[in-house]
Design an enzyme around this catalytic site. Structure first.
Site, short mmCIF file in Angstrom:
data_model
loop_
_atom_site.label_atom_id
_atom_site.label_comp_id
_atom_site.label_asym_id
_atom_site.label_seq_id
_atom_site.Cartn_x
_atom_site.Cartn_y
_atom_site.Cartn_z
N GLY A 7 39.23 -11.15 21.24
CA GLY A 7 38.01 -11.91 21.10
C GLY A 7 37.42 -11.61 19.74
O GLY A 7 36.54 -10.77 19.60
N ALA A 8 37.93 -12.30 18.70
CA ALA A 8 37.57 -11.98 17.32
C ALA A 8 36.48 -12.91 16.80
O ALA A 8 36.60 -13.51 15.74
CB ALA A 8 38.80 -12.06 16.43
N ALA A 10 32.11 -13.24 16.23
CA ALA A 10 31.21 -12.60 15.26
C ALA A 10 31.32 -11.07 15.32
O ALA A 10 31.60 -10.41 14.32
CB ALA A 10 29.78 -13.04 15.52
N LYS A 187 21.02 -1.89 27.58
CA LYS A 187 21.45 -3.00 26.73
C LYS A 187 21.29 -4.32 27.46
O LYS A 187 20.92 -5.34 26.87
CB LYS A 187 22.91 -2.80 26.29
CG LYS A 187 23.50 -3.98 25.52
CD LYS A 187 22.84 -4.21 24.18
CE LYS A 187 23.39 -5.41 23.44
NZ LYS A 187 24.81 -5.29 23.07
N ASN A 191 19.54 -7.89 26.32
CA ASN A 191 20.13 -9.21 26.47
C ASN A 191 19.36 -10.07 27.46
O ASN A 191 19.24 -11.29 27.29
CB ASN A 191 21.58 -9.08 26.92
CG ASN A 191 22.47 -8.49 25.84
OD1 ASN A 191 22.31 -8.79 24.66
ND2 ASN A 191 23.39 -7.62 26.23
N ASN A 195 18.06 -12.70 24.69
CA ASN A 195 19.02 -13.81 24.70
C ASN A 195 18.43 -15.07 25.31
O ASN A 195 18.37 -16.12 24.68
CB ASN A 195 20.29 -13.39 25.45
CG ASN A 195 21.33 -12.79 24.55
OD1 ASN A 195 22.06 -13.48 23.87
ND2 ASN A 195 21.38 -11.46 24.54
N SER A 260 23.08 -13.76 20.52
CA SER A 260 24.37 -14.43 20.72
C SER A 260 24.28 -15.65 21.62
O SER A 260 25.00 -16.63 21.42
CB SER A 260 25.39 -13.44 21.29
OG SER A 260 24.96 -12.91 22.53
#
Length: 311
Positions: A7-8, A10, A187, A191, A195, A260
């Protein structure tokens, strides 16, 4: 160390770049054709604090993996809803000694990975690093971050510390913890507030934080996370979590960042991970008999936004 980034996007690109620069043998794995083509033709472009670098890092699709490409470590950065399929697809790159580190947003991803990988090879954690995609083959980030990680299988503490050391040598500030679920929940609170709220309101984190209502909304959502966490024997201090979230408002660090989920839905017109963040708290709340009205409503609002944007 031989490392695959599954999963490349950001953040996966940022990790891949930093690990590559530290001398590790890195391979990127992704499904986005334009992204793959751009990296193959021009290298991976990485903008860090306004300075742009380029690195030649190999990138393949999961379908291009062959059994002679086995690696020491896989770091998973897919979207939550893509995790199951990615783990199935990358099996040929893994042997009995390959470790997998999951740093995805959300809660409960280890249950999916454990369907395919022995627990002794699974490591879970969370990261406070941020990044965004400028376009295919170009990731942008600013500020610093950290990683907390822990072994899932018993007796793998030494291996977990070895992975943390490798990441830290690349400047990724990783540390071993024996209570990673608490940091994952912390975390998840970030999010679960930044988010969804920034996506619905179409603002960066600092702009949201500057409103008169921000503190009360964030505190209420965190209280729902804490109530659910308590049923899993995880202590989440509400005041500390709120203070931690409110550090995100600082424009001198990451306040100008769009989370994200905003990048996915508003910028790139893709489905979000809301069901694995606030939606996960809603489901757990139903299971434990805990009321989670803010998480319920925010999950519904994001799905409405998806219907509007993606129709």
């Amino acid at each position: 160390m031989k490392i695959a980034i599954a999963g490349a996007g950001a953040l996966g690109s940022r990790f891949g770049y930093m690990l590559h620069q530290a001398g590790n043998e890195v391979i990127l794995i992704d499904n986005w054709v334009d992204h793959i083509q751009a990296i193959r033709e021009h290298g991976l472009k990485m903008t860090i604090d306004a300075e742009t670098f380029t690195a030649e890092i190999p990138i393949i699709t999961p379908q291009e993996i062959t059994s002679d490409q086995t690696v020491d470590l896989v770091i998973v950065f897919t979207k939550a809803m893509q995790l199951d399929q990615m783990i199935q697809d990358i099996k040929p790159i893994m042997n009995d000694d390959t470790d997998i580190l999951c740093l995805l947003n959300g809660i409960g991803h280890e249950d999916i990975i454990a369907k395919y990988i022995d627990a002794k090879n699974i490591f879970i954690g969370n990261t406070m690093w941020t990044a965004s995609l400028v376009g295919p083959g170009h990731s942008k980030s600013f500020g610093s971050g950290s990683i907390n990680l822990q072994n899932l299988g018993e007796g793998q503490e030494i291996e977990a510390k070895k992975i943390a050391a490798c990441l830290s040598e690349a400047g990724l500030n990783a540390r071993f913890t024996d209570n990673v679920h608490a940091t994952i929940y912390l975390k998840a609170c970030v999010n679960g507030t930044m988010n969804g709220l920034c996506t619905i309101l179409d603002v960066d984190m600092a702009t949201f934080g500057e409103t008169n209502q921000a503190h009360e909304i964030v505190t209420t959502i965190v209280k729902e996370f804490a109530a659910v966490a308590a049923h899993e024997n995880i202590e989440l201090n509400v005041d500390d979590a709120v203070a931690f979230i409110e550090k995100c408002y600082d424009r001198q660090t990451i306040g100008d960042h769009y989370p994200s989920m905003h990048q996915d839905l508003i910028r790139n017109h893709r489905m979000t991970e809301i069901d694995y963040i606030n939606g996960a708290i809603s489901r757990k709340g139903q299971k434990y008999g805990v009321a989670t009205p803010y998480c319920d409503f925010l999950t519904q609002l994001i799905h409405v936004k998806e219907n509007i944007v993606l129709k």
